[in-house]
Design a protein around this motif. Structure first.
Motif, PDB file in Angstrom:
ATOM      1  N   ASP A 166       0.827  -1.201   0.000  1.00 42.87           N
ATOM      2  CA  ASP A 166       0.000   0.000   0.000  1.00 42.87           C
ATOM      3  C   ASP A 166       0.865   1.256   0.000  1.00 42.87           C
ATOM      4  OD1 ASP A 166      -2.542   1.320   0.121  1.00 42.87           O
ATOM      5  OD2 ASP A 166      -2.181   1.705   2.250  1.00 42.87           O
ATOM      6  N   LEU A 167       2.034   1.161   0.598  1.00 40.21           N
ATOM      7  CA  LEU A 167       2.944   2.298   0.739  1.00 40.21           C
ATOM      8  C   LEU A 167       3.690   2.639  -0.553  1.00 40.21           C
ATOM      9  CD1 LEU A 167       3.927   4.199   2.987  1.00 40.21           C
ATOM     10  CD2 LEU A 167       5.713   2.540   3.499  1.00 40.21           C
ATOM     11  N   ALA A 168       3.756   1.713  -1.480  1.00 35.95           N
ATOM     12  CA  ALA A 168       4.525   1.906  -2.709  1.00 35.95           C
ATOM     13  C   ALA A 168       4.053   3.136  -3.478  1.00 35.95           C
ATOM     14  CB  ALA A 168       4.422   0.678  -3.598  1.00 35.95           C
TER      15      ALA A 168
ATOM     16  N   SER B 128       2.749  16.374  11.896  1.00 38.92           N
ATOM     17  CA  SER B 128       3.959  17.103  11.486  1.00 38.92           C
ATOM     18  C   SER B 128       4.422  16.696  10.088  1.00 38.92           C
ATOM     19  CB  SER B 128       5.085  16.895  12.501  1.00 38.92           C
ATOM     20  OG  SER B 128       5.512  15.549  12.504  1.00 38.92           O
ATOM     21  N   ALA B 129       3.883  15.592   9.576  1.00 42.65           N
ATOM     22  CA  ALA B 129       4.166  15.145   8.219  1.00 42.65           C
ATOM     23  C   ALA B 129       2.866  14.601   7.636  1.00 42.65           C
ATOM     24  CB  ALA B 129       5.247  14.069   8.212  1.00 42.65           C
ATOM     25  N   LEU B 130       2.790  14.605   6.330  1.00 40.41           N
ATOM     26  CA  LEU B 130       1.621  14.086   5.631  1.00 40.41           C
ATOM     27  C   LEU B 130       2.083  13.089   4.581  1.00 40.41           C
ATOM     28  CD1 LEU B 130      -0.188  17.497   5.116  1.00 40.41           C
ATOM     29  CD2 LEU B 130      -0.888  15.697   6.693  1.00 40.41           C
ATOM     30  N   ARG B 131       1.364  11.981   4.471  1.00 39.19           N
ATOM     31  CA  ARG B 131       1.685  10.986   3.443  1.00 39.19           C
ATOM     32  C   ARG B 131       0.553  10.993   2.419  1.00 39.19           C
ATOM     33  NH1 ARG B 131       3.340   5.919   5.951  1.00 39.19           N
ATOM     34  NH2 ARG B 131       5.379   6.931   5.955  1.00 39.19           N
ATOM     35  N   VAL B 132       0.935  11.195   1.159  1.00 40.11           N
ATOM     36  CA  VAL B 132      -0.011  11.253   0.051  1.00 40.11           C
ATOM     37  C   VAL B 132       0.099   9.942  -0.724  1.00 40.11           C
ATOM     38  CG1 VAL B 132      -0.796  12.581  -1.945  1.00 40.11           C
ATOM     39  CG2 VAL B 132       0.447  13.745  -0.094  1.00 40.11           C
ATOM     40  N   TYR B 133      -1.007   9.201  -0.780  1.00 42.59           N
ATOM     41  CA  TYR B 133      -1.018   7.927  -1.495  1.00 42.59           C
ATOM     42  C   TYR B 133      -1.457   8.159  -2.939  1.00 42.59           C
ATOM     43  CZ  TYR B 133      -0.484   5.637   2.995  1.00 42.59           C
ATOM     44  OH  TYR B 133       0.003   5.217   4.198  1.00 42.59           O
TER      45      TYR B 133
ATOM     46  N   GLU C 131       8.018   6.905  -1.154  1.00 40.71           N
ATOM     47  CA  GLU C 131       8.155   5.676  -0.368  1.00 40.71           C
ATOM     48  C   GLU C 131       8.258   4.446  -1.265  1.00 40.71           C
ATOM     49  OE1 GLU C 131       8.525   5.901   2.808  1.00 40.71           O
ATOM     50  OE2 GLU C 131       7.741   7.891   3.226  1.00 40.71           O
ATOM     51  N   GLU C 132       9.075   3.511  -0.825  1.00 42.30           N
ATOM     52  CA  GLU C 132       9.109   2.185  -1.439  1.00 42.30           C
ATOM     53  C   GLU C 132       8.135   1.309  -0.673  1.00 42.30           C
ATOM     54  OE1 GLU C 132      12.939   0.411  -1.459  1.00 42.30           O
ATOM     55  OE2 GLU C 132      13.688   1.722  -3.023  1.00 42.30           O
ATOM     56  N   GLY C 133       7.668   0.277  -1.299  1.00 38.57           N
ATOM     57  CA  GLY C 133       6.809  -0.662  -0.597  1.00 38.57           C
ATOM     58  C   GLY C 133       7.580  -1.402   0.482  1.00 38.57           C
ATOM     59  N   GLN C 134       6.862  -1.884   1.453  1.00 32.01           N
ATOM     60  CA  GLN C 134       7.456  -2.633   2.557  1.00 32.01           C
ATOM     61  C   GLN C 134       7.197  -4.120   2.354  1.00 32.01           C
ATOM     62  OE1 GLN C 134       9.207  -1.180   5.064  1.00 32.01           O
ATOM     63  NE2 GLN C 134       8.922   0.770   4.020  1.00 32.01           N
ATOM     64  N   LEU C 135       8.273  -4.899   2.299  1.00 32.18           N
ATOM     65  CA  LEU C 135       8.124  -6.337   2.084  1.00 32.18           C
ATOM     66  C   LEU C 135       7.376  -7.016   3.226  1.00 32.18           C
ATOM     67  CD1 LEU C 135      11.545  -7.291   0.470  1.00 32.18           C
ATOM     68  CD2 LEU C 135       9.323  -7.038  -0.642  1.00 32.18           C
ATOM     69  N   ASP C 136       7.553  -6.548   4.469  1.00 34.00           N
ATOM     70  CA  ASP C 136       6.839  -7.180   5.583  1.00 34.00           C
ATOM     71  C   ASP C 136       5.330  -6.958   5.448  1.00 34.00           C
ATOM     72  OD1 ASP C 136       7.218  -4.436   6.133  1.00 34.00           O
ATOM     73  OD2 ASP C 136       7.148  -4.757   8.293  1.00 34.00           O
ATOM     74  N   GLU C 137       4.914  -5.812   4.917  1.00 33.71           N
ATOM     75  CA  GLU C 137       3.492  -5.552   4.700  1.00 33.71           C
ATOM     76  C   GLU C 137       2.937  -6.510   3.645  1.00 33.71           C
ATOM     77  OE1 GLU C 137       0.554  -2.154   2.824  1.00 33.71           O
ATOM     78  OE2 GLU C 137       2.638  -1.626   3.205  1.00 33.71           O
TER      79      GLU C 137
ATOM     80  N   SER D 255       4.150   7.491  -9.554  1.00 35.39           N
ATOM     81  CA  SER D 255       4.643   8.109  -8.316  1.00 35.39           C
ATOM     82  C   SER D 255       5.510   9.334  -8.594  1.00 35.39           C
ATOM     83  CB  SER D 255       5.400   7.097  -7.460  1.00 35.39           C
ATOM     84  OG  SER D 255       6.516   6.598  -8.163  1.00 35.39           O
ATOM     85  N   VAL D 256       6.198   9.353  -9.731  1.00 40.33           N
ATOM     86  CA  VAL D 256       7.021  10.512 -10.087  1.00 40.33           C
ATOM     87  C   VAL D 256       6.116  11.714 -10.342  1.00 40.33           C
ATOM     88  CG1 VAL D 256       8.606  11.463 -11.810  1.00 40.33           C
ATOM     89  CG2 VAL D 256       8.927   9.140 -10.970  1.00 40.33           C
TER      90      VAL D 256
END
Length: 96
Positions: free
Chosen positions: A10-12, A43-48, A79-85, A55-56
């Motif tokens: 989801d983070l990718a 203090s930070a925002l993540r835009v999916y 962000e790169e995707g997380q393998l554990d996710e 993503s670029v």
């Protein structure tokens, strides 16, 4: 491949911005944005992204918006995707 697995996360492709004056609603209004999530108490925002392959374009739109709005950008990263996710995503249905 690991890159393909990371892209399943989801983070990718999400863009995380820490900037004074950043506006969650304005980020959410970007055509490339699917949703925006506050981090660290806002203090930070993540835009999916709507499209992980774009993503670029999302990062460029976030930077353009920050420039137009005069936000003081302290950090911006794609962000790169997380393998554990991805591992949990793949294995969790088998454990329920």
């Amino acid at each position: 491949t690991p890159a393909e697995l990371r892209n399943m996360s989801d983070l990718a492709g999400a863009v995380t911005i820490s900037a004074q004056g950043a506006d969650q609603a304005k980020l959410a209004a970007l055509p490339e944005a699917a949703r925006v999530e506050p981090l660290n108490g806002g203090s930070a925002l993540r835009v999916y992204p709507n499209d992980k392959q774009a993503s670029v374009a999302l990062a460029r739109s976030v930077m353009d918006l920050a420039g137009r709005e005069g936000w003081k950008v302290e950090a911006l990263q794609t962000e790169e995707g997380q393998l554990d996710e991805v591992f949990r995503l793949i294995t969790l249905p088998d454990t329920v």
